[in-house]
Write an enzyme that holds these catalytic residues in place. Sequence first.
Site, short mmCIF file in Angstrom:
data_model
loop_
_atom_site.label_atom_id
_atom_site.label_comp_id
_atom_site.label_asym_id
_atom_site.label_seq_id
_atom_site.Cartn_x
_atom_site.Cartn_y
_atom_site.Cartn_z
NE ARG A 61 0.04 3.94 7.82
CZ ARG A 61 1.22 3.49 7.43
NH1 ARG A 61 2.19 3.31 8.30
NH2 ARG A 61 1.45 3.20 6.16
NE ARG A 106 3.48 2.56 -0.35
CZ ARG A 106 4.11 1.42 -0.04
NH1 ARG A 106 5.14 1.46 0.77
NH2 ARG A 106 3.75 0.27 -0.56
C1 LIG Z 1 3.19 -0.94 10.61
C2 LIG Z 1 3.38 -0.80 9.12
C3 LIG Z 1 4.60 -1.09 8.55
C4 LIG Z 1 4.79 -0.96 7.16
N1 LIG Z 1 6.01 -1.22 6.62
C5 LIG Z 1 6.21 -1.08 5.28
C6 LIG Z 1 7.50 -1.34 4.68
O1 LIG Z 1 8.45 -1.71 5.35
N2 LIG Z 1 7.64 -1.13 3.33
C7 LIG Z 1 6.60 -0.74 2.55
O2 LIG Z 1 6.77 -0.59 1.33
N3 LIG Z 1 5.38 -0.49 3.09
C8 LIG Z 1 5.16 -0.65 4.42
N4 LIG Z 1 3.93 -0.37 4.96
C9 LIG Z 1 2.85 0.09 4.07
C10 LIG Z 1 1.85 -1.03 3.78
O3 LIG Z 1 2.45 -2.11 3.11
C11 LIG Z 1 0.68 -0.47 2.93
O4 LIG Z 1 1.22 -0.01 1.71
C12 LIG Z 1 -0.04 0.66 3.60
O5 LIG Z 1 -0.35 0.33 4.93
C13 LIG Z 1 -1.33 0.99 2.85
O6 LIG Z 1 -2.22 -0.09 3.02
P1 LIG Z 1 -3.23 -0.52 1.88
O7 LIG Z 1 -2.50 -0.84 0.62
O8 LIG Z 1 -4.08 -1.61 2.45
O9 LIG Z 1 -4.12 0.82 1.75
P2 LIG Z 1 -4.78 1.48 0.47
O10 LIG Z 1 -3.75 1.84 -0.56
O11 LIG Z 1 -5.66 2.59 0.99
O12 LIG Z 1 -5.66 0.38 -0.15
C14 LIG Z 1 -6.82 -0.12 0.56
C15 LIG Z 1 -7.14 -1.49 -0.03
O13 LIG Z 1 -7.49 -1.31 -1.42
C16 LIG Z 1 -6.96 -2.38 -2.18
N5 LIG Z 1 -6.01 -1.83 -3.15
C17 LIG Z 1 -5.66 -0.53 -3.32
N6 LIG Z 1 -4.83 -0.38 -4.35
C18 LIG Z 1 -4.63 -1.61 -4.85
C19 LIG Z 1 -3.84 -2.14 -5.91
N7 LIG Z 1 -3.10 -1.36 -6.70
N8 LIG Z 1 -3.86 -3.45 -6.12
C20 LIG Z 1 -4.60 -4.28 -5.36
N9 LIG Z 1 -5.38 -3.86 -4.34
C21 LIG Z 1 -5.38 -2.55 -4.09
C22 LIG Z 1 -6.30 -3.34 -1.19
O14 LIG Z 1 -7.23 -4.30 -0.78
C23 LIG Z 1 -5.95 -2.45 -0.02
O15 LIG Z 1 -5.84 -3.12 1.22
C24 LIG Z 1 3.71 -0.51 6.34
C25 LIG Z 1 2.48 -0.22 6.92
C26 LIG Z 1 2.30 -0.35 8.29
C27 LIG Z 1 0.97 -0.01 8.89
#
Ligand SMILES: Cc1cc2nc3c(=O)[nH]c(=O)nc-3n(C[C@H](O)[C@H](O)[C@H](O)COP(=O)(O)OP(=O)(O)OC[C@H]3O[C@@H](n4cnc5c(N)ncnc54)[C@H](O)[C@@H]3O)c2cc1C
Length: 302
Positions: free
Chosen positions: A223, A112
């Site tokens: 994480r 993710r």
């Molecule tokens: C404790 C916990 C529980 C979670 N539970 C769930 C769940 O129930 N279901 C679920 O689906 N996920 C869940 N997740 C996953 C979470 O929603 C994120 O997808 C995951 O943590 C990756 O984070 P990120 O998107 O910030 O990271 P990255 O994908 O590395 O992205 C980093 C940053 O880049 C930007 N970015 C990257 N790609 C895009 C894009 N396409 N559009 C806009 N901005 C972008 C954003 O600012 C993002 O914060 C969970 C995560 C955690 C830590």
Amino acid sequence: MPVTPEQQAEIDELRQATQPTLRAVSPGMEKHLYKAVDVLDHGFVRVIDYMGDDEAICQAARVSYGRGTKSVQNDEGLIRYLMRHWHSTPFEMCEIKLHVKLPVFVARQWIRHRTANVNEYSARYSILDREFYIPRAEDLAAQSVVNNQGRGEALTGEEAERVLRYLKDDAGRAYDHYEEMISDEGQQGLARELARMNLPANIYTQWYWKVDLHNLFHFLRLRADKHAQYEIRVYADAICEMVKDWVPAAYGAFEDYRLGGATLSGKALECIRKMVAGEKVTQETSGMSKGEWREFMGVVGG
Ligand SMILES: Cc1cc2nc3c(=O)[nH]c(=O)nc-3n(C[C@H](O)[C@H](O)[C@H](O)COP(=O)(O)OP(=O)(O)OC[C@H]3O[C@@H](n4cnc5c(N)ncnc54)[C@H](O)[C@@H]3O)c2cc1C
């Protein structure tokens, strides 16, 4: 087995072949290079390559011609300033490439994080090993009663034994059928890309994962946090130890401002101002919901 004796021999051979370089070298990271750190029962994480060090962050921040270093103290101050003010691009100048072996259900959470480059072991091309993550007895926990997305006390007695038996038996049976389906002895043999759908999510996969330091810190903040699932947190913890040795000043700032710090809302800040002024503040007067207030109290130690 996380790493076989043959794989270990390859790693040892790589570590013996040194060569001089003009590039920035982090002595702390050199000691980790190629070595596998065991994680879970069959997994590992190891550094394949890295680029940059603490100095490279300062060099980029100052857009300098030389090494970019003023003094260690100066550099540390600059790195802390960058981290404090979310000036993140200098951290993107450092990169790390990891080789990770991990259960598929952990990989689903990991993938993710979209800001990395990934190449995964192909189960269309290759046959997966008979390796499944089986939790230790103390990690076989019941569903949490306070957090739907978490676990509570460890299972005990007959229930724990039964669960462990199911996990082992089901994985073993699924793998037996996988092997039987792909076999071409006396039959055509099912394609690997189809036979793999029978395998459970605790089977191990592997990938190379390359990410810059800014996005790695984001991954680690989420994480290595206590709210992350244990099975991914242990990988994040292992990576933290490597990053600490690779870029000690940057990791120190990250540990202080991100891992050890907290984000406060406007309402929360207002409460702190009142508390500092000696005013009594309660959840009812704070303007926060019960859940928010509980988390706020967790942060300020109330
Ligand atoms: C404790 C916990 C529980 C979670 N539970 C769930 C769940 O129930 N279901 C679920 O689906 N996920 C869940 N997740 C996953 C979470 O929603 C994120 O997808 C995951 O943590 C990756 O984070 P990120 O998107 O910030 O990271 P990255 O994908 O590395 O992205 C980093 C940053 O880049 C930007 N970015 C990257 N790609 C895009 C894009 N396409 N559009 C806009 N901005 C972008 C954003 O600012 C993002 O914060 C969970 C995560 C955690 C830590």
